[in-house]
Design a protein around this motif. Structure first.
Motif, short mmCIF file in Angstrom:
data_model
loop_
_atom_site.label_atom_id
_atom_site.label_comp_id
_atom_site.label_asym_id
_atom_site.label_seq_id
_atom_site.Cartn_x
_atom_site.Cartn_y
_atom_site.Cartn_z
N ASN A 51 0.86 -1.18 0.00
CA ASN A 51 0.00 0.00 0.00
C ASN A 51 0.90 1.23 0.00
OD1 ASN A 51 -1.46 2.27 0.86
ND2 ASN A 51 -3.05 0.94 1.68
N LYS A 52 0.95 1.85 -1.18
CA LYS A 52 1.86 2.98 -1.35
C LYS A 52 1.46 4.15 -0.46
CE LYS A 52 4.89 1.82 -4.57
NZ LYS A 52 6.32 1.82 -4.33
N PHE A 53 0.18 4.27 -0.19
CA PHE A 53 -0.24 5.38 0.65
C PHE A 53 0.48 5.30 1.99
CE2 PHE A 53 -4.65 5.00 -1.51
CZ PHE A 53 -4.16 5.63 -2.64
N ALA A 54 0.43 4.13 2.57
CA ALA A 54 1.06 3.94 3.87
C ALA A 54 2.57 4.07 3.75
CB ALA A 54 0.70 2.56 4.42
N SER A 55 3.09 3.47 2.72
CA SER A 55 4.53 3.52 2.52
C SER A 55 5.01 4.94 2.32
CB SER A 55 4.88 2.65 1.30
OG SER A 55 6.23 2.74 1.01
N ASN A 56 4.30 5.68 1.48
CA ASN A 56 4.67 7.06 1.22
C ASN A 56 4.62 7.88 2.50
OD1 ASN A 56 4.88 6.50 -1.48
ND2 ASN A 56 2.89 7.36 -2.03
N LEU A 57 3.58 7.66 3.27
CA LEU A 57 3.41 8.43 4.50
C LEU A 57 4.59 8.17 5.43
CD1 LEU A 57 1.87 10.19 6.47
CD2 LEU A 57 0.54 8.18 7.14
N SER A 58 4.93 6.92 5.50
CA SER A 58 6.01 6.55 6.40
C SER A 58 7.36 7.06 5.90
CB SER A 58 6.02 5.03 6.53
OG SER A 58 6.89 4.62 7.52
N LEU A 59 7.57 6.92 4.62
CA LEU A 59 8.87 7.28 4.05
C LEU A 59 8.96 8.74 3.64
CD1 LEU A 59 9.45 4.17 1.76
CD2 LEU A 59 10.55 4.67 3.94
N GLN A 60 7.85 9.40 3.59
CA GLN A 60 7.83 10.79 3.18
C GLN A 60 8.35 10.99 1.76
OE1 GLN A 60 6.40 13.11 4.90
NE2 GLN A 60 6.06 11.95 6.76
N LYS A 61 8.10 10.01 0.96
CA LYS A 61 8.44 10.19 -0.46
C LYS A 61 7.48 9.39 -1.31
CE LYS A 61 12.32 8.65 -2.43
NZ LYS A 61 12.10 7.74 -3.56
N SER A 117 0.39 16.77 -3.80
CA SER A 117 0.42 15.34 -4.13
C SER A 117 1.71 14.70 -3.66
CB SER A 117 0.29 15.13 -5.63
OG SER A 117 -0.87 15.73 -6.10
N GLY A 118 2.65 15.55 -3.23
CA GLY A 118 3.88 15.01 -2.69
C GLY A 118 4.87 14.52 -3.72
N VAL A 119 4.92 15.19 -4.86
CA VAL A 119 5.92 14.77 -5.85
C VAL A 119 7.31 14.95 -5.26
CG1 VAL A 119 4.49 15.28 -7.84
CG2 VAL A 119 5.94 17.08 -6.91
N ASP A 120 8.20 14.07 -5.65
CA ASP A 120 9.56 14.14 -5.13
C ASP A 120 10.40 15.17 -5.88
OD1 ASP A 120 8.90 12.14 -3.39
OD2 ASP A 120 9.66 10.54 -4.66
N ALA A 121 9.93 15.55 -7.06
CA ALA A 121 10.64 16.54 -7.86
C ALA A 121 9.67 17.13 -8.86
CB ALA A 121 11.83 15.91 -8.58
N LEU A 122 10.04 18.27 -9.41
CA LEU A 122 9.15 18.92 -10.37
C LEU A 122 9.94 19.39 -11.59
CD1 LEU A 122 6.27 19.99 -10.96
CD2 LEU A 122 6.99 22.16 -9.95
N LEU A 123 9.42 19.06 -12.76
CA LEU A 123 10.02 19.51 -14.01
C LEU A 123 9.05 20.48 -14.67
CD1 LEU A 123 11.12 16.01 -15.40
CD2 LEU A 123 12.43 17.59 -13.99
N VAL A 124 9.57 21.60 -15.10
CA VAL A 124 8.68 22.63 -15.64
C VAL A 124 9.18 23.22 -16.94
CG1 VAL A 124 7.60 24.86 -15.20
CG2 VAL A 124 8.01 23.30 -13.29
N SER A 125 8.25 23.39 -17.87
CA SER A 125 8.49 24.24 -19.01
C SER A 125 7.40 25.31 -18.94
CB SER A 125 8.38 23.42 -20.30
OG SER A 125 8.76 24.22 -21.40
N LEU A 126 7.82 26.54 -18.84
CA LEU A 126 6.91 27.62 -18.45
C LEU A 126 5.84 27.97 -19.48
CD1 LEU A 126 9.58 29.96 -16.89
CD2 LEU A 126 7.70 28.88 -15.65
N ALA A 127 4.72 28.43 -18.97
CA ALA A 127 3.66 28.97 -19.83
C ALA A 127 4.12 30.30 -20.40
CB ALA A 127 2.39 29.17 -19.02
#
Lengths: 340, 340
Positions: A51-61, A117-127
């Motif tokens: 269960n990724k929800f639980a895993s994510n919560l615990s690991l914070q990623k 949503s807790g993304v670990d990183a963000l990639l952006v190409s600007l508007a």
DNA sequence: AAATTTTACGTAATCGGTTGCATAAACAAT
DNA sequence: ATTGTTTATGCAACCGATTACGTAAAATTT
């Protein structure tokens, strides 16, 4: 409806503790081989899924990387995305993709959602529209890796991936000059975006370099939508000094221009030589084939993916903002040929 | 590094319980307006952001929809995705997009990952290769809405969104016949995929209908990659009965064919009339302009999004698998014109 | 055989929200 | 004034996995 199995179910079933189950499932060293195999076997039998929800919560990623692009349905962008997806997917990351539709407001909303949503990183190409960058500070404050590609903005500690747009603009313009053009119109996108601004600068520098300062102001800003071709044509057909060269910062729009010009009776390249930008597939389909600047989208995606993975994996110091400049290439085809 | 605020921090700060904070933040009815406003104010001040990991774990839902497509970088697919993204984003959902790269193995991995990521629904357009569909039963077992679009497979209780490919194939072929073609070659994709299979069936039915059963076997299976144009050209140039019509199940490949045929000296449409499929932008760029079947990608995306949102919102009964058939349209351009 | 180290596993806290149930306070009804 | 309702909030369990810390048993050393 299959009931779901948790590590507690497995623990009870095997008479061990949930901790042991968790460790077995995660290759923890201090678990005996026997136990690990029992757990793995039971997990397979019961169809256990983490269960990724639980895993994510615990690991914070979350093992998830967010992407914001102006729009998905452009050849260039979808190619970049394809490259990003390939790289990060191989490394076990998922990609959440959202489009700003060139609107600053939507870009802000997307950034917020992705942050939550807790993304670990963000990639952006600007508007095109974006002028304010506060919506990205949330990420930098929390040390969430942030990377800009193509339509970039220079934020502290944020890697960027671009091509040398100014040089490319210069080369494109210079090429037209070398083919004999004296009065070159540049069709650009929003000059707030550095990609367009730099190409424009390159255009001006080329004119300067070759003593053609006269046509410095021949710039049309366009949104590159098919319907805006008309204003370009209008401009060309009413220009006092006849336009003999056209440098368009976007291939598909260059193609629209060629079609419209041809229909108007202009001959390409005899009357007007044209060069585009991006090397989209259409550039080889149009007749005459379109000279352009190769913009390696897939490679850009791959590099963006690699760079961000490096930051996530800790192999790259987060403080060291790298600026990756990808090689572009002038591609000469029929649309800009000198005619004797 | 800004420290993150939790509902516990807010609760302590305001002297209320975490439950009250949570309820205030979620518009729960039984909270006094005063308290709610205090909480909201404090939340704003401290820059509180909900932790979706915790929320997801508690609520057992992620507000995330998964998508698996063969590849991102095709005009059609990125257009569909654009439509999907727009719809679900407006409804507060995020989109996790992954590509199978036409490989069944990768499709399986992607499905597993998306399942574990806890997507609330899954949208799929199948890989060419896929023959086994077990990787999707995980979803149906857990009653997670599953929808197929374009490259569909008929699973119980799974809505599908398609066009009437057989009819479209029939119309395309019939059009060529009406233009005088007698010996029509059909270039198709993998016949395992119903989109291609049905277009092929339509092709055969058209031939039958018009008493042209002779050329029933004139089918070439292609992967639509540029390099495979050669085998088609080869086929045409060595065919005993000269090919006078070409129905290609894919626009970009049709364009490649036209270019290659023209180079070989064939005249389009005089010697060979060509019709494609999809109405990609390139079809209007090629010379002669390509006749084709309009395949409304954006609309398909929007409908896919709407349909899945309906299932998620419970407004559509999950047991009622709807099959949406989008209208296509025959678009006649120069490449198939009868010449006198 | 006693002392020491290692191995293998369990206990219990933690991640941060959500929510059924309980309850005190405020209000209304008799 | 007493009882019955509402309203507003708190308590505490729960979602499911991770992991620091502790410990009994096994292996090793002296």
């Amino acid at each position: 409806m299959a009931k779901k199995t948790t590590i507690y179910d497995l623990a009870k079933k095997l008479g061990v503790s949930p901790a042991t189950v968790s460790r077995s499932l995660n290759e923890h060293p201090s678990i005996s081989i026997k136990t690990k195999e029992r757990v793995l076997k039971a997990a397979k039998e019961t169809g256990y899924r983490i269960n990724k929800f639980a895993s994510n919560l615990s690991l914070q990623k979350s093992n998830t990387i967010g992407v914001i692009v102006p729009r998905l349905n452009s050849d260039f962008m979808s190619t970049v995305l394809s490259g990003i997806e390939k790289m990060v997917n191989e490394a076990g990351y998922n990609l959440i993709i959202s489009q700003s539709l060139e609107l600053e407001a939507k870009e802000k909303i997307n950034a917020k959602t992705l942050f939550e949503s807790g993304v670990d990183a963000l990639l952006v190409s600007l508007a095109n529209e974006t002028e304010d960058y506060d919506h990205f500070t949330t990420f930098t404050e929390r040390k969430i890796p942030l990377l800009f590609f193509d339509r970039v903005f220079d934020m502290p500690n944020c890697p960027t991936i671009i091509i040398d747009n100014q040089l490319a603009g210069l080369e494109a313009t210079e090429h037209l000059i070398n083919q004999g053009c004296q009065n070159i119109l540049h069709v650009s996108g929003n000059l707030k975006r550095s990609v367009y601004n730099l190409r424009y600068k390159g255009y001006r520098r080329a004119l300067e370099k070759h003593g053609l300062k006269g046509c410095e102001n021949l710039v049309q800003i366009s949104n590159f939508k098919p319907e805006s071709v008309q204003s370009v044509i209008q401009y060309i057909s009413t220009s006092s000094a006849p336009i003999d060269g056209l440098f368009v910062s976007n291939d598909s729009f260059a193609v629209y221009c060629i079609k419209a010009l041809t229909k108007k009776g202009y001959r390409i390249p005899e009357d007007i030589k044209v060069i585009g930008f991006n090397n989209d597939p259409v550039s080889e389909v149009i007749n005459p084939e379109l000279s352009t600047i190769e913009y390696p989208g897939y490679k850009m995606g791959v590099l963006a993916g690699q760079s961000i993975l490096g930051h996530l994996g800790g192999s790259i110091d987060i403080e060291s903002a790298d600026q990756i400049i990808i090689k572009h290439k002038l591609i000469i085809r029929e649309s800009s040929q000198k005619c004797n």
